[in-house]
Write a protein that holds these residues in place. Structure first.
Motif, PDB file in Angstrom:
ATOM      1  N   THR A   1       0.801  -1.217   0.000  1.00  0.00           N
ATOM      2  CA  THR A   1       0.000   0.000   0.000  1.00  0.00           C
ATOM      3  C   THR A   1       0.839   1.275   0.000  1.00  0.00           C
ATOM      4  O   THR A   1       0.304   2.365  -0.113  1.00  0.00           O
ATOM      5  N   SER A   2       2.135   1.148   0.180  1.00  0.00           N
ATOM      6  CA  SER A   2       3.019   2.312   0.063  1.00  0.00           C
ATOM      7  C   SER A   2       4.398   1.818  -0.358  1.00  0.00           C
ATOM      8  O   SER A   2       4.695   0.623  -0.266  1.00  0.00           O
TER       9      SER A   2
ATOM     10  N   ARG B   1       1.002   2.920  -9.522  1.00  0.00           N
ATOM     11  CA  ARG B   1       0.037   3.134  -8.444  1.00  0.00           C
ATOM     12  C   ARG B   1      -1.325   2.736  -8.967  1.00  0.00           C
ATOM     13  O   ARG B   1      -1.762   3.192 -10.016  1.00  0.00           O
TER      14      ARG B   1
ATOM     15  N   GLU C   1      -5.546   2.142  -7.874  1.00  0.00           N
ATOM     16  CA  GLU C   1      -6.547   2.488  -6.884  1.00  0.00           C
ATOM     17  C   GLU C   1      -7.823   1.742  -7.238  1.00  0.00           C
ATOM     18  O   GLU C   1      -8.287   1.782  -8.375  1.00  0.00           O
ATOM     19  N   LYS C   2      -8.341   1.014  -6.258  1.00  0.00           N
ATOM     20  CA  LYS C   2      -9.557   0.245  -6.470  1.00  0.00           C
ATOM     21  C   LYS C   2     -10.432   0.414  -5.237  1.00  0.00           C
ATOM     22  O   LYS C   2      -9.997   0.119  -4.129  1.00  0.00           O
ATOM     23  N   GLU C   3     -11.625   0.914  -5.451  1.00  0.00           N
ATOM     24  CA  GLU C   3     -12.579   1.139  -4.360  1.00  0.00           C
ATOM     25  C   GLU C   3     -11.947   1.950  -3.228  1.00  0.00           C
ATOM     26  O   GLU C   3     -12.109   1.640  -2.048  1.00  0.00           O
ATOM     27  N   GLY C   4     -11.173   2.966  -3.596  1.00  0.00           N
ATOM     28  CA  GLY C   4     -10.573   3.842  -2.603  1.00  0.00           C
ATOM     29  C   GLY C   4      -9.303   3.319  -1.961  1.00  0.00           C
ATOM     30  O   GLY C   4      -8.682   4.011  -1.164  1.00  0.00           O
ATOM     31  N   ARG C   5      -8.909   2.092  -2.298  1.00  0.00           N
ATOM     32  CA  ARG C   5      -7.680   1.522  -1.713  1.00  0.00           C
ATOM     33  C   ARG C   5      -6.536   1.655  -2.714  1.00  0.00           C
ATOM     34  O   ARG C   5      -6.661   1.271  -3.870  1.00  0.00           O
ATOM     35  N   VAL C   6      -5.420   2.158  -2.225  1.00  0.00           N
ATOM     36  CA  VAL C   6      -4.240   2.364  -3.074  1.00  0.00           C
ATOM     37  C   VAL C   6      -3.308   1.165  -2.928  1.00  0.00           C
ATOM     38  O   VAL C   6      -3.111   0.639  -1.835  1.00  0.00           O
ATOM     39  N   SER C   7      -2.752   0.726  -4.049  1.00  0.00           N
ATOM     40  CA  SER C   7      -1.725  -0.318  -4.005  1.00  0.00           C
ATOM     41  C   SER C   7      -0.707  -0.013  -5.091  1.00  0.00           C
ATOM     42  O   SER C   7      -0.982   0.694  -6.055  1.00  0.00           O
ATOM     43  N   TYR C   8       0.490  -0.545  -4.886  1.00  0.00           N
ATOM     44  CA  TYR C   8       1.581  -0.340  -5.837  1.00  0.00           C
ATOM     45  C   TYR C   8       2.008  -1.687  -6.410  1.00  0.00           C
ATOM     46  O   TYR C   8       2.023  -2.700  -5.703  1.00  0.00           O
TER      47      TYR C   8
END
Length: 139
Positions: free
Chosen positions: A71-72, A107, A109-116
């Protein structure tokens, strides 16, 4: 029983970790896997005369898949990253610097969730492929 069973994620990770330990050992490094699933590096390697230490993060994949980075990007650490795909059939290793991983990260973003993620096209470069010499020899 098949020689190449479908490996669950933990076994895939183990195969990738020990494959990297094997390759680094052949290059003269003393290698120590760290505690699995601990934050930080997966392998600590040191030269025979203990004058040089490197920390390595290993990402093992069963196929030619994107590498999940979380997530970061603050977990991208160590001196080198080794991405090993197709671990159970025909391992290919890509040796990268942490800065190269973060520069190429995508980066999502799916349903407000960030992932890398690191896409295969971002790590499958000739610069990185089987570039063990980037780490150097431990002898």
């Amino acid at each position: 029983m098949s020689l190449h069973p479908t490996l669950d994620p933990q076994l895939t990770g183990n195969v990738g970790l020990y494959y990297c330990c094997y390759r680094l050992s052949l290059m003269g490094w003393n290698v120590m896997p760290t505690a699995r699933n601990a934050r930080g590096v997966d392998i600590i390697a040191y030269s025979r005369d203990a004058s040089r230490f490197v920390g390595v993060q290993v990402k093992a994949l069963s196929k030619r898949n994107p590498v999940p980075l979380g997530t970061s990007l603050d977990k991208v650490m160590g001196d080198f990253w080794i991405i090993v795909n197709k671990v159970a059939t025909a391992p290919s290793a890509y040796i990268m610097l942490p800065s190269e991983v973060t520069e190429r990260a995508h980066r999502g973003e799916k349903e407000g969730r960030v992932s890398y993620w690191l896409q295969p096209t971002d790590y499958e470069h000739e610069t990185f492929k089987e570039a063990w010499e980037r780490i150097g020899h431990g002898a």
